[in-house]
Design a protein around this motif. Structure first.
Motif, PDB file in Angstrom:
ATOM      1  N   LYS A 130       5.389 -25.680  24.615  1.00  0.00           N
ATOM      2  CA  LYS A 130       4.072 -25.189  25.030  1.00  0.00           C
ATOM      3  C   LYS A 130       3.698 -23.913  24.290  1.00  0.00           C
ATOM      4  CE  LYS A 130       1.399 -23.688  29.053  1.00  0.00           C
ATOM      5  NZ  LYS A 130       1.433 -23.416  30.509  1.00  0.00           N
ATOM      6  N   TYR A 133       2.802 -24.692  20.800  1.00  0.00           N
ATOM      7  CA  TYR A 133       1.454 -25.287  20.839  1.00  0.00           C
ATOM      8  C   TYR A 133       0.394 -24.191  20.939  1.00  0.00           C
ATOM      9  CZ  TYR A 133      -2.529 -27.964  22.683  1.00  0.00           C
ATOM     10  OH  TYR A 133      -3.781 -28.509  22.881  1.00  0.00           O
ATOM     11  N   TYR A 138       1.785 -26.752  15.658  1.00  0.00           N
ATOM     12  CA  TYR A 138       1.790 -28.081  16.263  1.00  0.00           C
ATOM     13  C   TYR A 138       2.940 -28.974  15.799  1.00  0.00           C
ATOM     14  CZ  TYR A 138      -2.870 -26.489  17.513  1.00  0.00           C
ATOM     15  OH  TYR A 138      -3.916 -25.753  17.997  1.00  0.00           O
ATOM     16  N   LYS A 160       1.590 -34.881  28.103  1.00  0.00           N
ATOM     17  CA  LYS A 160       0.182 -34.496  27.940  1.00  0.00           C
ATOM     18  C   LYS A 160      -0.027 -33.723  26.646  1.00  0.00           C
ATOM     19  CE  LYS A 160      -3.660 -32.301  30.396  1.00  0.00           C
ATOM     20  NZ  LYS A 160      -4.068 -31.613  31.643  1.00  0.00           N
ATOM     21  N   LEU A 161       0.860 -32.760  26.368  1.00  0.00           N
ATOM     22  CA  LEU A 161       0.739 -31.979  25.137  1.00  0.00           C
ATOM     23  C   LEU A 161       0.970 -32.850  23.909  1.00  0.00           C
ATOM     24  CD1 LEU A 161       2.526 -28.585  25.959  1.00  0.00           C
ATOM     25  CD2 LEU A 161       0.095 -28.951  25.530  1.00  0.00           C
ATOM     26  N   ALA A 163       0.506 -36.116  23.594  1.00  0.00           N
ATOM     27  CA  ALA A 163      -0.636 -37.013  23.406  1.00  0.00           C
ATOM     28  C   ALA A 163      -1.816 -36.271  22.804  1.00  0.00           C
ATOM     29  CB  ALA A 163      -1.030 -37.643  24.741  1.00  0.00           C
ATOM     30  N   ASP A 164      -2.042 -35.046  23.265  1.00  0.00           N
ATOM     31  CA  ASP A 164      -3.136 -34.244  22.726  1.00  0.00           C
ATOM     32  C   ASP A 164      -2.916 -33.935  21.244  1.00  0.00           C
ATOM     33  OD1 ASP A 164      -5.522 -32.393  22.951  1.00  0.00           O
ATOM     34  OD2 ASP A 164      -3.969 -30.954  22.383  1.00  0.00           O
ATOM     35  N   MET A 165      -1.690 -33.575  20.889  1.00  0.00           N
ATOM     36  CA  MET A 165      -1.403 -33.269  19.482  1.00  0.00           C
ATOM     37  C   MET A 165      -1.556 -34.501  18.604  1.00  0.00           C
ATOM     38  SD  MET A 165       1.643 -30.413  19.433  1.00  0.00           S
ATOM     39  CE  MET A 165       2.737 -31.187  20.632  1.00  0.00           C
ATOM     40  N   ARG A 167      -3.500 -36.985  19.101  1.00  0.00           N
ATOM     41  CA  ARG A 167      -4.912 -37.380  19.024  1.00  0.00           C
ATOM     42  C   ARG A 167      -5.786 -36.383  18.273  1.00  0.00           C
ATOM     43  NH1 ARG A 167      -4.409 -39.042  25.327  1.00  0.00           N
ATOM     44  NH2 ARG A 167      -3.982 -41.278  25.057  1.00  0.00           N
ATOM     45  N   THR A 168      -5.455 -35.098  18.347  1.00  0.00           N
ATOM     46  CA  THR A 168      -6.417 -34.109  17.840  1.00  0.00           C
ATOM     47  C   THR A 168      -5.849 -32.998  16.954  1.00  0.00           C
ATOM     48  OG1 THR A 168      -6.169 -32.626  19.767  1.00  0.00           O
ATOM     49  CG2 THR A 168      -7.781 -34.407  19.948  1.00  0.00           C
ATOM     50  N   LYS A 169      -4.516 -32.847  16.896  1.00  0.00           N
ATOM     51  CA  LYS A 169      -3.987 -31.646  16.238  1.00  0.00           C
ATOM     52  C   LYS A 169      -3.159 -31.892  14.983  1.00  0.00           C
ATOM     53  CE  LYS A 169      -5.432 -28.676  19.446  1.00  0.00           C
ATOM     54  NZ  LYS A 169      -6.127 -29.587  20.389  1.00  0.00           N
TER      55      LYS A 169
END
Length: 205
Positions: A130, A133, A138, A160-161, A163-165, A167-169
């Motif tokens: 975290k 992040y 990333y 959650k982190l 999946a976010d990375m 998808r977007t990072k």
């Protein structure tokens, strides 16, 4: 007019009492089954623990010695490194009774220690990932959290982190994102935890 009301009340009371007795009998049966199982477990002889699924920390893969002056990163790295020579096993969702049945009563203290080491590990990995992040690191964050998932962590925030990375990072294309997310789903489906449903929901939606 009072009699129909009274009669209805009596009927409801009777059904309520019947339902309560049924629930009570089921609870008594479950309790009796538990204590029978517990008595059997307490008589199981000590067995070898050599075939447990021990977790080994990949020191050469995780981004150690990169904390700089960041106290959160330093603390997380330290907490993970302190476990590198310890025995770590994910026993999430397995009761002490089941552990005694499988490995013997004499091993329960040792097994509890292994499981506590695992809890400490996944908490430290989540803190580490975290903070990386939050700092925009990333790729390093993904390495840490992917290792946590590999150990079958049930920490929802870890998935959650990640999946976010994905998808977007991390600059992944649609095919890569799909492959990465789909790679997490089988692990989530096999979790022995109450958080399984929430994790699957955030991955599949």
């Amino acid at each position: 007019m009072k009699f129909p009301f009274f009669a209805s009340f009596v009927v409801v009371a009777i059904f309520f009492n019947i339902s309560m007795r049924r629930v009570s009998r089921k609870e008594e049966a479950r309790e009796a089954e538990f204590w029978q199982k517990e008595r059997e477990a307490n008589n199981v002889r000590k067995k070898s623990l050599e075939n447990l699924d021990y977790i080994h920390i990949p020191i050469d893969i995780l981004p150690f010695d990169t904390a700089g002056d960041n106290t959160t990163l330093k603390e997380a790295e330290k907490n993970v490194l302190e476990l590198k020579d310890e025995k770590i096993v994910n026993l999430t969702g397995i009761t002490n009774t089941d552990l005694k049945l499988e490995y013997g009563t004499a091993n329960i203290t040792e097994l509890s220690k292994y499981d506590q080491n695992y809890t400490s590990l996944v908490c430290a990995l989540q803190d580490w990932g975290k903070e990386l992040y939050n700092l925009g690191r990333y790729e390093d964050s993904a390495k840490v959290l992917e290792f946590a998932v590999k150990t079958r962590s049930d920490v929802t925030a870890t998935y959650k982190l990640l999946a976010d990375m994905y998808r977007t990072k991390l600059g992944l294309n649609e095919e890569e994102i799909k492959r990465k997310i789909e790679g997490l789903i089988p692990i989530a489906k096999n979790l022995n935890s109450l958080s399984k449903k929430n994790i699957l929901a955030l991955l599949e939606n």
